[in-house]
Design a protein around this motif. Sequence first.
Motif: not given
Length: 119
Positions: A23-48
């Motif tokens: 759920a997003a709030s605030g300056s919503l009109s400024s958002i150009s894209a949204m995404a989900w990332y994930r980070q497993a233990p010992g690994k870098e954060r990656e785009l899902v």
Amino acid sequence: QVQLVESGGGLVQPGGSLRLSCAASGSLSSISAMAWYRQAPGKERELVAAITTGGTTNYADSVKGRFTISRDNSKNTVYLQMNSLKPEDTAVYYCNAVAQYYATLYDYWGQGTQVTVSR
């Protein structure tokens, strides 16, 4: 400023499903894209998965055909439907929003929600 609050994580068996919400709030009109990332233990954060304001989606190869990103503009919410979950999907999942103010892009992050896939 944009605030993001994730929900929907938990423990699920392999082959099961979960739906994450952001759920997003605030300056919503400024958002150009949204995404989900994930980070497993010992690994870098990656785009899902990502979705633009125009509805264009993009997925990591590892989740194509299993995960679906969508958005409900009336609720200012982005979802990640995760099906056929595998143990390797276990990670902390983070919601991300990219906002543009004039020529500058800003990244905003949620607090993260744990997804554990295990018997």
